[in-house]
Design a protein around this motif. Structure first.
Motif, PDB file in Angstrom:
ATOM      1  N   VAL A   1      25.834  26.083  45.993  1.00  0.00           N
ATOM      2  CA  VAL A   1      25.344  26.390  44.643  1.00  0.00           C
ATOM      3  C   VAL A   1      26.485  26.894  43.767  1.00  0.00           C
ATOM      4  O   VAL A   1      26.659  26.471  42.627  1.00  0.00           O
ATOM      5  N   ARG A   2      27.262  27.797  44.324  1.00  0.00           N
ATOM      6  CA  ARG A   2      28.406  28.315  43.574  1.00  0.00           C
ATOM      7  C   ARG A   2      29.386  27.199  43.246  1.00  0.00           C
ATOM      8  O   ARG A   2      29.930  27.129  42.148  1.00  0.00           O
ATOM      9  N   GLY A   3      29.581  26.292  44.214  1.00  0.00           N
ATOM     10  CA  GLY A   3      30.504  25.188  43.992  1.00  0.00           C
ATOM     11  C   GLY A   3      30.072  24.283  42.863  1.00  0.00           C
ATOM     12  O   GLY A   3      30.885  23.904  42.006  1.00  0.00           O
ATOM     13  N   TYR A   4      28.782  23.925  42.834  1.00  0.00           N
ATOM     14  CA  TYR A   4      28.283  23.054  41.764  1.00  0.00           C
ATOM     15  C   TYR A   4      28.401  23.738  40.399  1.00  0.00           C
ATOM     16  O   TYR A   4      28.713  23.086  39.395  1.00  0.00           O
ATOM     17  N   LEU A   5      28.152  25.032  40.373  1.00  0.00           N
ATOM     18  CA  LEU A   5      28.302  25.765  39.111  1.00  0.00           C
ATOM     19  C   LEU A   5      29.763  25.817  38.683  1.00  0.00           C
ATOM     20  O   LEU A   5      30.088  25.667  37.501  1.00  0.00           O
ATOM     21  N   GLU A   6      30.656  25.996  39.644  1.00  0.00           N
ATOM     22  CA  GLU A   6      32.085  26.040  39.319  1.00  0.00           C
ATOM     23  C   GLU A   6      32.580  24.709  38.783  1.00  0.00           C
ATOM     24  O   GLU A   6      33.483  24.663  37.941  1.00  0.00           O
ATOM     25  N   LEU A   7      32.009  23.592  39.291  1.00  0.00           N
ATOM     26  CA  LEU A   7      32.417  22.280  38.799  1.00  0.00           C
ATOM     27  C   LEU A   7      32.196  22.153  37.296  1.00  0.00           C
ATOM     28  O   LEU A   7      32.921  21.440  36.599  1.00  0.00           O
ATOM     29  N   LEU A   8      31.183  22.839  36.792  1.00  0.00           N
ATOM     30  CA  LEU A   8      30.907  22.821  35.351  1.00  0.00           C
ATOM     31  C   LEU A   8      32.035  23.466  34.550  1.00  0.00           C
ATOM     32  O   LEU A   8      32.183  23.182  33.361  1.00  0.00           O
ATOM     33  N   ARG A   9      32.770  24.349  35.227  1.00  0.00           N
ATOM     34  CA  ARG A   9      33.707  25.233  34.529  1.00  0.00           C
ATOM     35  C   ARG A   9      32.958  25.897  33.363  1.00  0.00           C
ATOM     36  O   ARG A   9      33.214  25.616  32.183  1.00  0.00           O
ATOM     37  N   PRO A  10      32.019  26.772  33.706  1.00  0.00           N
ATOM     38  CA  PRO A  10      31.095  27.329  32.702  1.00  0.00           C
ATOM     39  C   PRO A  10      31.773  27.917  31.477  1.00  0.00           C
ATOM     40  O   PRO A  10      31.284  27.757  30.358  1.00  0.00           O
TER      41      PRO A  10
ATOM     42  N   GLU B   1      41.605  25.831  45.767  1.00  0.00           N
ATOM     43  CA  GLU B   1      40.375  26.623  45.767  1.00  0.00           C
ATOM     44  C   GLU B   1      39.279  26.010  44.897  1.00  0.00           C
ATOM     45  O   GLU B   1      38.211  26.603  44.736  1.00  0.00           O
ATOM     46  N   ARG B   2      39.526  24.818  44.339  1.00  0.00           N
ATOM     47  CA  ARG B   2      38.466  24.122  43.610  1.00  0.00           C
ATOM     48  C   ARG B   2      37.351  23.752  44.604  1.00  0.00           C
ATOM     49  O   ARG B   2      37.600  23.613  45.804  1.00  0.00           O
ATOM     50  N   PRO B   3      36.106  23.592  44.131  1.00  0.00           N
ATOM     51  CA  PRO B   3      34.966  23.402  45.049  1.00  0.00           C
ATOM     52  C   PRO B   3      35.080  22.220  46.002  1.00  0.00           C
ATOM     53  O   PRO B   3      34.683  22.334  47.173  1.00  0.00           O
ATOM     54  N   ILE B   4      35.613  21.078  45.552  1.00  0.00           N
ATOM     55  CA  ILE B   4      35.703  19.913  46.445  1.00  0.00           C
ATOM     56  C   ILE B   4      36.782  20.108  47.507  1.00  0.00           C
ATOM     57  O   ILE B   4      36.509  19.928  48.705  1.00  0.00           O
ATOM     58  N   PRO B   5      38.020  20.485  47.142  1.00  0.00           N
ATOM     59  CA  PRO B   5      39.040  20.672  48.187  1.00  0.00           C
ATOM     60  C   PRO B   5      38.681  21.736  49.225  1.00  0.00           C
ATOM     61  O   PRO B   5      39.005  21.590  50.401  1.00  0.00           O
ATOM     62  N   ARG B   6      37.998  22.784  48.796  1.00  0.00           N
ATOM     63  CA  ARG B   6      37.689  23.844  49.760  1.00  0.00           C
ATOM     64  C   ARG B   6      36.446  23.528  50.595  1.00  0.00           C
ATOM     65  O   ARG B   6      36.088  24.284  51.504  1.00  0.00           O
ATOM     66  N   GLY B   7      35.735  22.408  50.272  1.00  0.00           N
ATOM     67  CA  GLY B   7      34.637  21.940  51.102  1.00  0.00           C
ATOM     68  C   GLY B   7      33.251  22.389  50.709  1.00  0.00           C
ATOM     69  O   GLY B   7      32.278  22.081  51.407  1.00  0.00           O
ATOM     70  N   ASP B   8      33.081  23.089  49.595  1.00  0.00           N
ATOM     71  CA  ASP B   8      31.750  23.543  49.184  1.00  0.00           C
ATOM     72  C   ASP B   8      30.915  22.415  48.574  1.00  0.00           C
ATOM     73  O   ASP B   8      29.683  22.478  48.574  1.00  0.00           O
ATOM     74  N   VAL B   9      31.574  21.405  48.003  1.00  0.00           N
ATOM     75  CA  VAL B   9      30.863  20.281  47.377  1.00  0.00           C
ATOM     76  C   VAL B   9      31.433  18.983  47.928  1.00  0.00           C
ATOM     77  O   VAL B   9      32.658  18.783  47.917  1.00  0.00           O
ATOM     78  N   HIS B  10      30.547  18.099  48.374  1.00  0.00           N
ATOM     79  CA  HIS B  10      30.982  16.785  48.849  1.00  0.00           C
ATOM     80  C   HIS B  10      31.304  15.909  47.644  1.00  0.00           C
ATOM     81  O   HIS B  10      30.629  16.007  46.604  1.00  0.00           O
ATOM     82  N   PRO B  11      32.314  15.062  47.714  1.00  0.00           N
ATOM     83  CA  PRO B  11      32.651  14.201  46.567  1.00  0.00           C
ATOM     84  C   PRO B  11      31.464  13.398  46.032  1.00  0.00           C
ATOM     85  O   PRO B  11      31.292  13.273  44.819  1.00  0.00           O
ATOM     86  N   LYS B  12      30.624  12.843  46.919  1.00  0.00           N
ATOM     87  CA  LYS B  12      29.462  12.079  46.464  1.00  0.00           C
ATOM     88  C   LYS B  12      28.488  12.977  45.703  1.00  0.00           C
ATOM     89  O   LYS B  12      27.901  12.570  44.699  1.00  0.00           O
ATOM     90  N   GLY B  13      28.321  14.198  46.174  1.00  0.00           N
ATOM     91  CA  GLY B  13      27.453  15.145  45.477  1.00  0.00           C
ATOM     92  C   GLY B  13      27.969  15.451  44.083  1.00  0.00           C
ATOM     93  O   GLY B  13      27.187  15.599  43.135  1.00  0.00           O
ATOM     94  N   ALA B  14      29.293  15.546  43.944  1.00  0.00           N
ATOM     95  CA  ALA B  14      29.882  15.794  42.625  1.00  0.00           C
ATOM     96  C   ALA B  14      29.591  14.632  41.680  1.00  0.00           C
ATOM     97  O   ALA B  14      29.295  14.842  40.489  1.00  0.00           O
ATOM     98  N   LEU B  15      29.659  13.394  42.187  1.00  0.00           N
ATOM     99  CA  LEU B  15      29.356  12.224  41.354  1.00  0.00           C
ATOM    100  C   LEU B  15      27.914  12.254  40.868  1.00  0.00           C
ATOM    101  O   LEU B  15      27.630  11.979  39.691  1.00  0.00           O
ATOM    102  N   ILE B  16      26.989  12.561  41.765  1.00  0.00           N
ATOM    103  CA  ILE B  16      25.571  12.616  41.392  1.00  0.00           C
ATOM    104  C   ILE B  16      25.332  13.725  40.370  1.00  0.00           C
ATOM    105  O   ILE B  16      24.596  13.560  39.391  1.00  0.00           O
ATOM    106  N   TRP B  17      25.948  14.863  40.584  1.00  0.00           N
ATOM    107  CA  TRP B  17      25.835  16.008  39.668  1.00  0.00           C
ATOM    108  C   TRP B  17      26.346  15.627  38.281  1.00  0.00           C
ATOM    109  O   TRP B  17      25.712  15.909  37.269  1.00  0.00           O
TER     110      TRP B  17
END
Length: 279
Positions: free
Chosen positions: A5-14, A73-89
């Motif tokens: 959850v934190r990773g997906y929120l971080e991807l937004l760069r709120p 420490e970005r969400p994808i490199p550190r493993g909190d978000v899968h690349p496919k999940g980032a695409l769907i998001w």
């Protein structure tokens, strides 16, 4: 789950997404003041949040290999978000932005379409080409003012602010490229500092930023803003020039200070418009 959850929120760069939305809000306020169509302005602001978050997410998807070096420490490199999940998001966020944007006036819809295309194509087509990616990001940053103004039916009132924001954003992006030379070179990118050297790239950034500073009194001279605008934009200009000087030896710190200066300039826009509305 908490990490995801934190990773997906971080991807937004709120912070960046909300900042872009605030610039859209400022653009609408400057164009129409308190008489702005509240629904249109609100839809434009939310669309900006979703679109910016979607653009940040897809950028992280394509930059995941670079980020393992530049920002592990970005969400994808550190493993909190899968690349496919980032695409769907990202796709979901873009869909929300589109639904909101189509409720706006035609010029605002056109700007939204151009921006969506720019956000999607940035990493694929433009990033890593000397100056091209920087120019696109500069356009996208400045266009938030245009989008807000267009949403309330007064696009030309945002034109000067678009130009000022685009110039300063271009300078900031070039300085960021100087900071990121190691990671960008490892990925085979050809940014301005890689193609021509840090010195010439810094010179290009300097010309753009100094151009923005020199042009900053224009909103006052054209009576778009009142005198209090100059009282706030002056310190903003000074801070950005100090940031530029600092960037010569420490691009990371200079880049950060330049962000602060640009934020203060946005405050100056609000103060300048209020000084007209309240008189």
């Amino acid at each position: 789950m908490g990490g995801a959850v934190r990773g997906y929120l971080e991807l937004l760069r709120p912070v960046n997404s909300v900042a872009a939305a605030l610039l859209t809000l400022i653009g609408g306020f400057i164009a129409a003041g308190v008489t702005a169509n509240q629904w249109h302005l609100g839809a434009a602001v939310l669309s900006t949040v979703f679109a910016t978050g979607a653009g940040n997410t897809i950028n992280d998807y394509f930059d995941r290999d670079i980020d393992r070096i530049n920002d592990p420490e970005r969400p994808i490199p550190r493993g909190d978000v899968h690349p496919k999940g980032a695409l769907i998001w990202s796709a979901g966020l873009f869909a929300g932005a589109i639904v909101l944007a189509i409720t706006l006036p035609p010029v605002a819809i056109l700007i939204a379409i151009l921006n969506f295309m720019g956000l999607v194509s940035y990493t694929i087509l433009f990033k890593g080409h000397p100056g091209a990616g920087n120019a696109l990001v500069a356009y996208l940053g400045g266009s938030t003012f245009l989008f807000g103004a267009a949403a309330v039916g007064a696009v030309w009132d945002g034109a000067v602010l678009f130009a000022l924001a685009a110039l300063s954003t271009f300078a900031r992006e070039v300085i960021k490229d100087i900071e990121d030379i190691a990671g960008d070179r490892s990925e085979g990118l050809t940014t301005l500092p890689i193609a021509f050297g840090s010195g010439p790239a810094f010179g290009v950034a300097s010309v753009a930023l100094i151009g923005a500073v020199v042009a900053s009194p224009i909103p006052y001279l054209t009576e778009l803003f009142g005198l209090p605008y100059l009282a706030v934009v002056g310190p903003a200009d000074f801070l950005m020039l100090v940031a530029l000087f600092k960037s010569r030896s420490d691009p990371g710190t200079g880049h950060k200070w330049l962000k602060y200066g640009m934020f203060l300039a946005a405050v100056a826009f609000i103060v300048g418009r209020l000084s007209i509305v309240l008189t």
